[in-house]
Design an enzyme around this catalytic site. Structure first.
Site, PDB file in Angstrom:
ATOM      1  N   ILE A 480      14.569 -32.846 -19.104  1.00  0.00           N
ATOM      2  CA  ILE A 480      13.452 -31.960 -19.447  1.00  0.00           C
ATOM      3  C   ILE A 480      13.527 -31.563 -20.917  1.00  0.00           C
ATOM      4  O   ILE A 480      12.506 -31.488 -21.618  1.00  0.00           O
ATOM      5  CB  ILE A 480      13.455 -30.728 -18.528  1.00  0.00           C
ATOM      6  N   ALA A 614       7.658 -24.806 -12.042  1.00  0.00           N
ATOM      7  CA  ALA A 614       7.562 -25.705 -13.207  1.00  0.00           C
ATOM      8  C   ALA A 614       6.477 -25.202 -14.160  1.00  0.00           C
ATOM      9  O   ALA A 614       6.619 -24.126 -14.736  1.00  0.00           O
ATOM     10  CB  ALA A 614       7.306 -27.140 -12.754  1.00  0.00           C
ATOM     11  N   LEU A 616       3.295 -24.424 -13.347  1.00  0.00           N
ATOM     12  CA  LEU A 616       2.235 -23.641 -12.712  1.00  0.00           C
ATOM     13  C   LEU A 616       2.298 -22.187 -13.198  1.00  0.00           C
ATOM     14  O   LEU A 616       3.384 -21.606 -13.274  1.00  0.00           O
ATOM     15  CB  LEU A 616       2.381 -23.683 -11.190  1.00  0.00           C
ATOM     16  N   LYS A 685      13.993 -18.106  -6.430  1.00  0.00           N
ATOM     17  CA  LYS A 685      12.620 -18.115  -6.947  1.00  0.00           C
ATOM     18  C   LYS A 685      11.811 -16.962  -6.359  1.00  0.00           C
ATOM     19  O   LYS A 685      11.029 -16.314  -7.073  1.00  0.00           O
ATOM     20  CB  LYS A 685      11.953 -19.453  -6.632  1.00  0.00           C
TER      21      LYS A 685
END
Length: 833
Positions: A480, A614, A616, A685
């Site tokens: 990433i 990610a 969103l 999360k």
């Protein structure tokens, strides 16, 4: 003398840092104004100086002003005395002036004695007081008798007293020191221009030096070839400091003053002025030439032939990074400043064309000139001298009072867009001429009217609106991180808010590539691979805490809990953080609250949209709802791209273990699939989103269903993969029970906050085939928000919840949002009380 303090400085002189000894530190009058100020300076010396360094001092506080006042009184007294000689009787005005002189001298002596007695022990104070009394007697005898001849000797006393006091205080409480009167070695080759005879001065200075002691040198004063005292002009102590750097070949000069750096305009007039952290030598010289209140025209001259860096820092806030002048790369060359001068003269004459014009330029060094149009721009004080010089040519000259305003920056006069913007900012003003400086580092407008503070603020705003330099540090150069770097050049080129963002460091687990002048974006990762040096967190923090930028952003694309532990230090230094790393935002409640408090205290920004979903915009959406007054009652969804993929494809036709092996082979799961199946990632999360919704939760408050049987949890990975078939019957039973009800199974996170009752859990649920959570593309995440505004029809955000591109894109979205906030911040100028 304090043996412990002395030992510390002696040790410093012997260690590796002592190889750089011989640095120059200059303390201005405001830094030495009171006993409290001097004690503050002593602390700075303990912290920043080494044996064999040189300290240059100005006169304490307003001492020089007081000495000038004494000189004015003596001149007035001399006039009255000449009149008294005619009558043979001392006049009353003469007696009054003599009494005023005596009172002023007593007051000045009293101030000096108060400093001595407040700071030194009794025996040392008695010795310095005796020396002071002797000096006062000389002034009393000499100044009234010879006011003009004794003027420079008088003015030198301020620096002599200051140096004598500081040296005595150092000897008492810190380390060995000695004082030198600069007139003992500093010889002027040209008194008018204050040009130093470096060869002779260097030889004399070398003969007077002592090793392993701090040297205190008087600023502002020197001697001429006739051995007479001379001054280097007001603020001449800065010039003295850089002269000493040239004589001693010092690598660093620090001017400790009452402001914490050089600003893009005079901060006393322009509240939005921003600190210029690093300035190229040529730009700094131009700023000094055009009237910058901190830099003075002569200060930088001695450094032109030496590889010395000049620092400007505040003795009132020594922990704040100041401004540095030296040889730098393209980031420093983008700095812009606006400066103005009133009380100028525009001189026009036929003598200013051609060769005679060149001679005029050499003689008077005008602020700017144009020999094709026949004009020079000079300070008003030069008008008489210029008139006398022109008289020899017999040509007429016209003088017009004017002002000037200029934009200053590296080669700014060659940049068409800057010239156009400058002219546009002045379109309502009567501008007589626009003129580039001969060195091209400033573009000057000559104004028919004085430059007002309002005009200065207007021009500064329009010229420096996009001048803020934002540095970017990327931690984590895996998949990433590499994708983020690949996207960065295009983002910087097309997004206006990123105009002045510069990549300055890439950090991996054990090494880092750091370049204060910026890393080439086109080859950043390759340069990291080839040039990165071993770097631990201590080294990285040391560099980050001294960063020379307006703002610094750390982008954390690691999965490291250890790196997230550095956030406290980042925020303590006002550094901003963009997180894709979940550890900090899901840490213990105490740690999380401390992070928020530290960030708020130091105005650090912390964005972490990529920690969940990610790219969103779930974190951002929650914040916007709360900021607009909504109340969130429920957050639920499928937060794991891996579990989304597994349960979207699992239909019972093939064993679950076979599907898991396929996901592992395609890189959809973590290297150890139990990390996904445990639900811990989803649990973290959900905690992050609950906290974002304003609820104080800890990880233990969230019920978590582990999908891995206890018998498979703690065995080696290879054994788990070999025994993964033991999962098949378990998951088949879950699926069959759901199908019997016409449902599908999904791993769901739920947070409910109703009537002050909180329920939070992550678990496998049975959902109807028509439910929003079952209608997903494999790997999708979905987030459902219920609130006061979205009660009957929930707000749903859905999209890919994993992947290099979307995650890197989410981080870039945070970068744009953060830079937009930073670019709209007003700078906080720190001036002494």
């Amino acid at each position: 003398m304090n043996d412990e303090n002395s030992a510390v400085l002696r040790h410093a002189a012997k260690n590796h840092l002592a190889k750089l000894a011989g640095n120059i530190h200059k303390f201005g009058g405001s830094s030495l104004a009171t006993a409290t100020c001097i004690e503050r300076v002593m602390n700075i010396i303990r912290e920043h100086c080494q044996l064999n360094d040189i300290i240059v001092v100005s006169a304490n506080g307003t001492t020089t002003n007081a000495l000038f006042h004494l000189h004015q009184l003596s001149l007035s007294y001399a006039v009255q005395q000449s009149e008294s000689l005619v009558t043979g009787v001392e006049s009353e005005p003469s007696k009054t002036l003599r009494e005023q002189f005596n009172q002023a001298l007593r007051a000045l002596a009293g101030e000096q004695k108060s400093l001595i007695e407040a700071l030194l022990n009794a025996s040392t104070a008695a010795r310095l007081s005796e020396q002071l009394a002797s000096d006062v007697q000389v002034i009393s005898q000499q100044l009234l008798a010879n006011p003009d001849r004794f003027k420079n000797d008088l003015l030198a006393y301020g620096e002599v007293w200051s140096a004598r006091l500081l040296s005595a205080l150092l000897n008492e409480s810190v380390c060995p020191s000695y004082m030198l009167d600069a007139r003992e070695f500093l010889l002027l080759a040209d008194e008018k221009a204050s040009v130093i005879d470096y060869a002779e001065s260097g030889r004399a200075f070398a003969a007077l030096q002592k090793r392993n002691s701090l040297l205190i040198v008087t600023g502002y004063i020197a001697r001429n070839k006739d051995n007479q005292s001379c001054t280097l002009g007001r603020n001449g102590s800065d010039y003295s400091a850089t002269i000493m750097a040239a004589l001693s070949k010092a690598r660093h000069v620090t001017l400790w003053t009452d402001v914490d750096g050089i600003y893009s305009a005079d901060p006393r007039k322009v509240p939005q002025a921003r600190k210029l952290h690093r300035l190229p030598n040529a730009v700094a010289r131009e700023l000094g030439r055009l009237g910058n209140p901190v830099l003075h025209a002569k200060t930088l001259q001695p450094l032109t032939q030496h590889n010395s860096h000049l620092h400007v820092a505040s003795s009132f806030a020594a922990d704040i990074s100041g401004s540095e002048i030296g040889h730098f790369g393209h980031i420093a060359k983008q700095e812009l400043a606006v400066t103005e001068l009133n009380d100028l003269i525009l001189a026009c004459s036929n003598s200013f064309y051609g060769d005679s014009g060149q001679r005029a330029v050499q003689e008077f060094a005008p602020i700017c000139y144009n020999l094709e149009q026949g004009y020079l721009l000079i300070p008003q004080r030069q008008q008489k001298a210029l008139s006398q010089w022109l008289a020899s040519y017999g040509n007429q000259v016209s003088f017009q009072p004017v002002a000037m305003i200029a934009v200053v920056g590296h080669s700014v006069a060659t940049q068409g867009d800057m010239r156009a913007r400058f002219k546009k900012a002045l379109r309502q003003q009567k501008v007589l001429h626009f003129q580039p400086a001969s060195n091209k580092h400033s573009y000057i407008a000559i104004l028919a009217e004085p430059c007002t503070t309002e005009l200065l603020n207007t021009v500064h705003t329009r010229m420096t609106k996009d001048a803020k330099n934002i540095a970017l540090v990327v931690a984590g150069v895996g998949n990433i991180g590499q994708r983020f770097l690949t996207m960065l050049p295009k983002q910087l080129a097309r997004v206006t808010g990123l105009d002045n963002v510069h990549l300055v460091a890439l950090a991996g687990r054990t090494k880092a590539l750091i370049n204060t002048d910026g890393i080439d974006l086109s080859n950043a990762y390759q340069d990291y691979q080839q040039q990165a040096q071993v770097c631990d967190s201590t080294h990285l923090l040391r560099w980050l805490s001294k960063h020379p930028y307006d703002e610094l952003i750390v982008v954390d694309i690691t999965a490291s809990e250890a790196f997230s532990n550095l956030y406290h230090d980042f925020f303590a230094h006002g550094i901003h953080v963009i997180s894709a790393n979940k550890w900090a935002a899901s840490s213990s409640t105490d740690n999380y609250q401390q992070l928020l408090a530290t960030a708020e205290k130091n105005t650090s920004l912390w964005l972490g949209n990529a920690t969940v979903g990610a790219g969103l915009p779930i974190n951002r959406t929650i914040k916007e709802l709360l900021d607009s007054g909504d109340e969130i009652t429920e957050i639920s969804g499928i937060f794991s791209g891996t579990l989304s993929w597994l349960f979207q494809y699992y239909d019972g036709e093939s064993p679950f273990s076979q599907l898991l092996a396929q996901a592992l082979a395609e890189g959809i799961t973590e290297p150890d699939p139990r990390e996904d199946l445990s639900g811990r990632d989803v649990q973290r999360k959900l905690l992050i989103l609950a906290r974002a919704a304003g609820v104080s939760l800890s990880l233990q408050d969230i019920e978590c269903q582990n999908l891995v049987p206890e018998s498979l949890c703690d065995i080696p990975l290879a054994e788990f993969l070999q025994r993964s078939t033991e999962l098949d019957e378990l998951f088949l039973q879950h699926l069959q029970r759901a199908k019997a009800k016409g449902c599908a199974i999904r791993y769901v996170a739920r947070f409910i906050n109703k009537n002050d009752k909180i329920v939070a859990k992550v678990s496998l649920e049975q959902l109807s085939e028509q439910h929003a959570f079952t209608q997903l593309t494999p790997c999708d995440n979905v987030f459902q928000i219920n609130s006061q505004w979205y009660q009957d029809n929930a707000l749903i955000i859905r999209g890919p919840g994993a992947g290099r591109d979307v995650t890197a894109g989410g981080i870039h979205a945070d970068l744009v949002a953060m830079c937009q906030q930073l670019n709209h911040r007003q700078p906080q100028v720190k001036l002494p009380a």
